[in-house]
Motif scaffolding. Structure first.
Motif, PDB file in Angstrom:
ATOM      1  N   THR A   1       0.821  -1.221   0.000  1.00  9.45           N
ATOM      2  CA  THR A   1       0.000   0.000   0.000  1.00  9.45           C
ATOM      3  C   THR A   1       0.852   1.268   0.000  1.00  9.45           C
ATOM      4  O   THR A   1       1.982   1.271   0.478  1.00  9.45           O
ATOM      5  CB  THR A   1      -0.952   0.004   1.216  1.00  9.45           C
ATOM      6  OG1 THR A   1      -0.180  -0.047   2.419  1.00  9.45           O
ATOM      7  CG2 THR A   1      -1.898  -1.175   1.169  1.00  9.45           C
TER       8      THR A   1
ATOM      9  N   MET B   1      -2.331   2.382 -10.043  1.00  5.97           N
ATOM     10  CA  MET B   1      -1.125   3.209 -10.127  1.00  5.97           C
ATOM     11  C   MET B   1      -1.464   4.668 -10.424  1.00  5.97           C
ATOM     12  O   MET B   1      -2.447   5.176  -9.937  1.00  5.97           O
ATOM     13  CB  MET B   1      -0.199   2.588 -11.166  1.00  5.97           C
ATOM     14  CG  MET B   1       0.131   1.128 -10.835  1.00  5.97           C
ATOM     15  SD  MET B   1       1.063   0.280 -12.108  1.00  5.97           S
ATOM     16  CE  MET B   1      -0.190   0.067 -13.370  1.00  5.97           C
TER      17      MET B   1
ATOM     18  N   LEU C   1       6.666  -5.298 -10.181  1.00  6.25           N
ATOM     19  CA  LEU C   1       5.980  -6.370  -9.452  1.00  6.25           C
ATOM     20  C   LEU C   1       5.219  -7.280 -10.416  1.00  6.25           C
ATOM     21  O   LEU C   1       5.200  -8.508 -10.258  1.00  6.25           O
ATOM     22  CB  LEU C   1       4.975  -5.765  -8.471  1.00  6.25           C
ATOM     23  CG  LEU C   1       5.414  -5.542  -7.036  1.00  6.25           C
ATOM     24  CD1 LEU C   1       4.269  -4.917  -6.249  1.00  6.25           C
ATOM     25  CD2 LEU C   1       5.858  -6.840  -6.355  1.00  6.25           C
TER      26      LEU C   1
ATOM     27  N   GLU D   1       2.628  12.753 -14.025  1.00 11.38           N
ATOM     28  CA  GLU D   1       1.999  12.921 -12.715  1.00 11.38           C
ATOM     29  C   GLU D   1       2.961  13.630 -11.767  1.00 11.38           C
ATOM     30  O   GLU D   1       4.097  13.198 -11.596  1.00 11.38           O
ATOM     31  CB  GLU D   1       1.650  11.542 -12.149  1.00 11.38           C
ATOM     32  CG  GLU D   1       0.899  11.604 -10.836  1.00 11.38           C
ATOM     33  CD  GLU D   1       0.652  10.214 -10.243  1.00 11.38           C
ATOM     34  OE1 GLU D   1       1.607   9.410 -10.161  1.00 11.38           O
ATOM     35  OE2 GLU D   1      -0.491   9.948  -9.851  1.00 11.38           O
TER      36      GLU D   1
ATOM     37  N   CYS E   1      -4.563   9.972  -5.785  1.00 11.48           N
ATOM     38  CA  CYS E   1      -4.395   9.386  -7.119  1.00 11.48           C
ATOM     39  C   CYS E   1      -5.467   9.901  -8.066  1.00 11.48           C
ATOM     40  O   CYS E   1      -5.259   9.943  -9.271  1.00 11.48           O
ATOM     41  CB  CYS E   1      -4.436   7.876  -7.032  1.00 11.48           C
ATOM     42  SG  CYS E   1      -5.835   7.296  -6.095  1.00 11.48           S
TER      43      CYS E   1
HETATM   44  P1  NAP Z   1       5.465   3.664  -4.456  1.00  6.09           P
HETATM   45  O1  NAP Z   1       6.760   4.302  -4.265  1.00  6.09           O
HETATM   46  O2  NAP Z   1       5.269   2.788  -5.632  1.00  6.09           O
HETATM   47  O3  NAP Z   1       5.179   2.853  -3.124  1.00  6.09           O
HETATM   48  C1  NAP Z   1       4.017   2.091  -2.949  1.00  6.09           C
HETATM   49  C2  NAP Z   1       4.327   0.915  -2.049  1.00  6.09           C
HETATM   50  O4  NAP Z   1       5.212   0.040  -2.741  1.00  6.09           O
HETATM   51  C3  NAP Z   1       5.039   1.292  -0.755  1.00  6.09           C
HETATM   52  O5  NAP Z   1       4.591   0.438   0.259  1.00  6.09           O
HETATM   53  C4  NAP Z   1       6.489   1.016  -1.092  1.00  6.09           C
HETATM   54  O6  NAP Z   1       7.301   0.777   0.039  1.00  6.09           O
HETATM   55  C5  NAP Z   1       6.339  -0.224  -1.916  1.00  6.09           C
HETATM   56  N1  NAP Z   1       7.474  -0.555  -2.754  1.00  6.09           N
HETATM   57  C6  NAP Z   1       8.507   0.237  -3.141  1.00  6.09           C
HETATM   58  N2  NAP Z   1       9.341  -0.474  -3.926  1.00  6.09           N
HETATM   59  C7  NAP Z   1       8.831  -1.722  -4.027  1.00  6.09           C
HETATM   60  C8  NAP Z   1       9.217  -2.896  -4.709  1.00  6.09           C
HETATM   61  N3  NAP Z   1      10.311  -2.954  -5.471  1.00  6.09           N
HETATM   62  N4  NAP Z   1       8.426  -3.998  -4.584  1.00  6.09           N
HETATM   63  C9  NAP Z   1       7.307  -3.962  -3.863  1.00  6.09           C
HETATM   64  N5  NAP Z   1       6.897  -2.874  -3.185  1.00  6.09           N
HETATM   65  C10 NAP Z   1       7.643  -1.768  -3.279  1.00  6.09           C
HETATM   66  O7  NAP Z   1       4.282   4.724  -4.525  1.00  6.09           O
HETATM   67  P2  NAP Z   1       4.005   5.900  -3.478  1.00  6.09           P
HETATM   68  O8  NAP Z   1       5.015   6.960  -3.732  1.00  6.09           O
HETATM   69  O9  NAP Z   1       3.865   5.376  -2.117  1.00  6.09           O
HETATM   70  O10 NAP Z   1       2.569   6.392  -3.903  1.00  6.09           O
HETATM   71  C11 NAP Z   1       2.354   7.367  -4.875  1.00  6.09           C
HETATM   72  C12 NAP Z   1       1.886   6.719  -6.152  1.00  6.09           C
HETATM   73  O11 NAP Z   1       0.783   5.875  -5.878  1.00  6.09           O
HETATM   74  C13 NAP Z   1       1.374   7.713  -7.155  1.00  6.09           C
HETATM   75  O12 NAP Z   1       1.810   7.370  -8.434  1.00  6.09           O
HETATM   76  C14 NAP Z   1      -0.135   7.578  -7.061  1.00  6.09           C
HETATM   77  O13 NAP Z   1      -0.841   7.927  -8.208  1.00  6.09           O
HETATM   78  C15 NAP Z   1      -0.288   6.134  -6.773  1.00  6.09           C
HETATM   79  N6  NAP Z   1      -1.550   5.850  -6.144  1.00  6.09           N
HETATM   80  C16 NAP Z   1      -2.493   5.227  -6.896  1.00  6.09           C
HETATM   81  C17 NAP Z   1      -3.723   4.944  -6.361  1.00  6.09           C
HETATM   82  C18 NAP Z   1      -4.742   4.249  -7.175  1.00  6.09           C
HETATM   83  O14 NAP Z   1      -5.702   3.767  -6.621  1.00  6.09           O
HETATM   84  N7  NAP Z   1      -4.585   4.153  -8.495  1.00  6.09           N
HETATM   85  C19 NAP Z   1      -4.002   5.295  -5.042  1.00  6.09           C
HETATM   86  C20 NAP Z   1      -3.023   5.948  -4.304  1.00  6.09           C
HETATM   87  C21 NAP Z   1      -1.787   6.208  -4.871  1.00  6.09           C
HETATM   88  P3  NAP Z   1       8.225   1.948   0.652  1.00  6.09           P
HETATM   89  O15 NAP Z   1       7.293   2.987   1.128  1.00  6.09           O
HETATM   90  O16 NAP Z   1       8.962   1.257   1.730  1.00  6.09           O
HETATM   91  O17 NAP Z   1       9.098   2.405  -0.480  1.00  6.09           O
END
Ligand code: NAP
Ligand code: MG
Length: 483
Positions: free
Chosen positions: A149, A251, A236, A385, A284
C-alpha cells in the motif's frame, strides 16, 4: 531517552521486534518523530508468508459469517479510537484533521461493508441443460495474499484490501508505505484485539524494494494487490508473471477535469480547486489538468486563482488549515522540480510556485498551491503525474477539443466534466477513457460501495472495492450434480 512510541511487526500472531528501526516523521514538523518502526528483513517476510500459509486452511474453512464477526469487531475497535486515529494520520501523513477523520470513517465503513459480505457471499446458480442435474458455483479463497500500500490514503487503502481479502477466506501479509505505516499498524492491532487467529494477518514494515522482492518470490504467496507508482507496479507485475500468480495494480494518473462554458461557474471553480489542491494534490484521483472551453477560459481562470489564493497552507492539526505539507522530502523535491520544469516550458505560474518558508513552515514540507495557465498537451505538466499541489490549466476550443485533450494520455484513472448539458454529460460517460468518472463533482472523492480503479496505464486486473473486490480475492469452484 525519548518516549517515542515503538511499533513492532506482527508475524504469526506475535509482535516481533527487529535489530533495526526506521522513523516515521511528521511532515508538518520534522522535529516530531511519530513512531519508530521495526524494520523487517527479507527473512521476516518469508516467515510471515509461511505463517499465512499455515493459517490458511483454518481461516478458509471458518464459516464466512464468523469471519465477518471478526471484521465487525475490528470496525468497533477502530471506532472507539476514532479521534486518536485521525490525529495520528494527520501527524504521519500531513493531510488535515477533517480529511484524516473522513478517511478513518471510510475505513470503518469498509470493514463493516465487507463484514456483511460474509453472510451475503454470492455464487452462481443457474438451471442446467440436463434433467435432474443441479449446477452451481461457489466462491473459494485464493490463498496467501500480499498487500502493498501507498502512503497517501494510509488507512483507507489498507482497509479496502484487507477487509475483502479476509472475508473471502484468504490470509494476508500487509506491507505498508514507509512514510505512513502507523495507520495500517492500527488496523492490524484492532484485528489482533478482535481475536483474528494467529497467522491470518501479518504486518511487515520496511524497505519496499527488499520486502517486495521477498514477497513476490515467496512460494506461499498466491496473489498480490498493489497500489502505488507505475514503476514499482510494472516491476511487481513482471515478477508475479514469472510465477503466474494473480496480481492487481492501481497506479498513477494525470486526471482531467473538463470545464464547459455551460457549467455553473462557481461550483466548477470549487470542484477544480478541491480536486487539485486538497490533500496537497496527493490523491491518485486528483485533478492535475483543468481543460477549459475557450468561451469561459479567462473568467474561469480568474475565479479559480481568486478561490485558490484563499487556501490556508499549514499544519493540518490546526483548525482553519485547508492544505497540509507534502508527505516527505522526496515528494517536496519532486513537486519543486516539476514547478521548475513548468517555469521553463510554460512561463511563470499564475499562482504560487514556491516552497513556503519562514516560521513554522521551515519545519515542514510546505508548497504554495500552484497554477500554470496556457499549458499545451506537449508540455511535461500535461503528461506526467506530479503528485503535489500543481495544476495545469489548458485551453480547449470546444467540447470535442476538450474530450480529445482529456483522453490523449496513457493514464486512465479518473476524469471529470463540469457542464449543465445532460447530453454532453452522457456523451462524456461513454467516451471518457478512465475508470472513475465524475460529473459536476470533484474528480476525487470516491465511495467504498462501488467498483474502484482505472483503465489504460493506470491499472491492471480486477477492480477494487464494492462487490467488484470479491472477484480478485476469490475464485469460483463450479459444481455439476446429478440427483
Ligand atoms: P510507491 O513508491 O510505488 O510505493 C508504494 C508501495 O510500494 C510502498 O509500500 C512502497 O514501500 C512499496 N514498494 C517500493 N518499492 C517496491 C518494490 N520494489 N516492490 C514492492 N513494493 C515496493 O508509490 P508511493 O510513492 O507510495 O505512492 C504514490 C503513487 O501511488 C502515485 O503514483 C499515485 O498515483 C499512486 N496511487 C495510486 C492509487 C490508485 O488507486 N490508483 C491510489 C493511491 C496512490 P516503501 O514505502 O517502503 O518504499
Ligand atoms: Mg511520516
Amino acid at each position: 531517552m525519548s518516549s517515542t512510541p515503538q511499533f513492532d511487526n506482527y508475524i504469526n500472531g506475535e509482535w516481533v521486534s527487529s535489530s533495526q528501526t526506521f522513523e516515521n516523521r511528521n511532515p508538518a514538523n520534522t522535529d516530531e518523530v511519530v513512531g519508530l518502526f521495526a524494520k523487517a528483513s527479507a527473512a521476516d517476510m518469508l516467515a510471515a508468508t509461511n505463517a499465512a500459509a499455515a493459517a490458511f486452511p483454518g481461516w478458509a474453512n471458518m464459516p464466512a459469517p464468523a469471519r465477518g464477526n471478526i471484521l465487525y469487531k475490528t470496525a468497533d475497535i477502530l471506532e472507539k479510537k476514532f479521534d486518536q486515529l485521525g490525529a495520528e494520520m494527520t501527524r504521519e501523513e500531513g493531510k488535515t484533521l477533517p480529511e484524516a477523520k473522513g478517511e478513518v470513517r471510510r475505513a470503518i465503513n469498509i470493514f463493516r461493508y465487507f463484514a456483511g459480505e460474509g453472510s451475503r457471499m454470492d455464487g452462481v446458480m443457474v438451471p442446467s441443460e440436463r434433467e435432474r442435474v443441479h449446477v452451481f458455483a461457489i466462491r473459494k479463497p485464493v490463498g496467501v495474499v500480499g498487500l502493498v500500500t501507498p502512503w497517501n490514503f494510509p488507512i483507507a487503502i489498507p482497509a479496502w484490501k484487507m477487509a475483502p481479502a479476509l472475508i473471502c477466506g484468504n490470509t494476508i501479509i500487509v506491507k505498508p508505505a514507509s512514510s505512513s505505516p502507523l495507520c495500517a499498524w492500527r488496523i492490524v492491532e484492532a484485528l489482533h484485539e478482535a481475536g483474528v487467529p494467529k497467522g491470518v494477518v501479518n504486518f511487515v514494515a520496511g524497505s519496499g524494494a527488499e520486502l517486495g522482492g521477498a514477497m513476490v518470490n515467496s512460494p506461499a504467496v498466491k496473489a498480490i494487490s498493489f497500489t502505488g507508482s507505475n514503476d514499482v507496479g510494472h516491476w511487481l507485475h513482471a515478477e508475479a508473471s514469472k510465477r503466474r500468480i494473480r496480481i492487481q495494480l492501481e497506479m498513477g494518473g494525470k486526471n482531467p477535469t473538463i470545464v464547459l462554458a455551460d457549467a455553473d461557474l462557481k461550483s466548477a471553480v470549487e470542484n477544480v480547486c478541491n480536486a487539485a489542491f486538497f490533500s496537497t494534490g496527493q490523491k491518485c484521483t486528483a485533478t492535475s489538468r483543468a481543460i477549459v472551453e475557450d468561451a469561459i477560459y479567462d473568467e474561469f481562470l480568474a475565479a479559480l486563482v481568486e478561490r485558490t489564493r484563499k487556501l490556508k497552507v499549514g499544519d493540518g492539526m490546526h483548525p482553519g488549515i485547508d492544505i497540509g505539507p507534502c508527505v516527505d522530502k522526496g515528494a517536496l523535491e519532486t513537486t519543486l522540480r516539476y514547478i521548475e520544469i513548468g517555469r521553463k516550458e510554460c512561463g511563470e505560474p499564475i499562482l504560487g510556485g514556491n516552497r513556503l518558508t519562514g516560521g513554522d513552515y521551515d519545519k515542514g514540507y510546505f508548497v504554495e498551491p500552484t497554477i500554470f495557465a496556457g499549458v499545451i498537451p506537449s508540455n511535461t505538466l500535461a503528461c506526467e503525474e506530479v503528485f503535489g499541489p500543481v495544476l495545469a490549466v489548458m485551453r480547449a476550443k470546444d467540447y470535442e477539443d476538450a474530450m480529445r485533450i482529456a483522453n490523449d494520455i496513457p493514464y486512465g484513472l479518473s476524469s471529470s466534466i463540469q457542464t449543465s448539458s445532460l447530453s454532453r454529460a452522457m456523451d462524456f460517460v461513454y467516451r471518457a477513457e478512465a475508470g472513475l468518472l465524475t460529473i459536476n463533482l470533484p474528480s476525487a472523492g470516491v465511495e467504498y460501495q462501488l467498483p474502484f480503479g482505472g483503465t489504460k496505464d493506470s491499472s491492471f486486473g480486477p477492480k477494487e472495492q464494492g462487490p467488484a473486490a470479491m472477484d480478485f480475492y476469490s475464485d469460483f469452484k463450479t459444481v455439476y450434480m446429478k440427483y
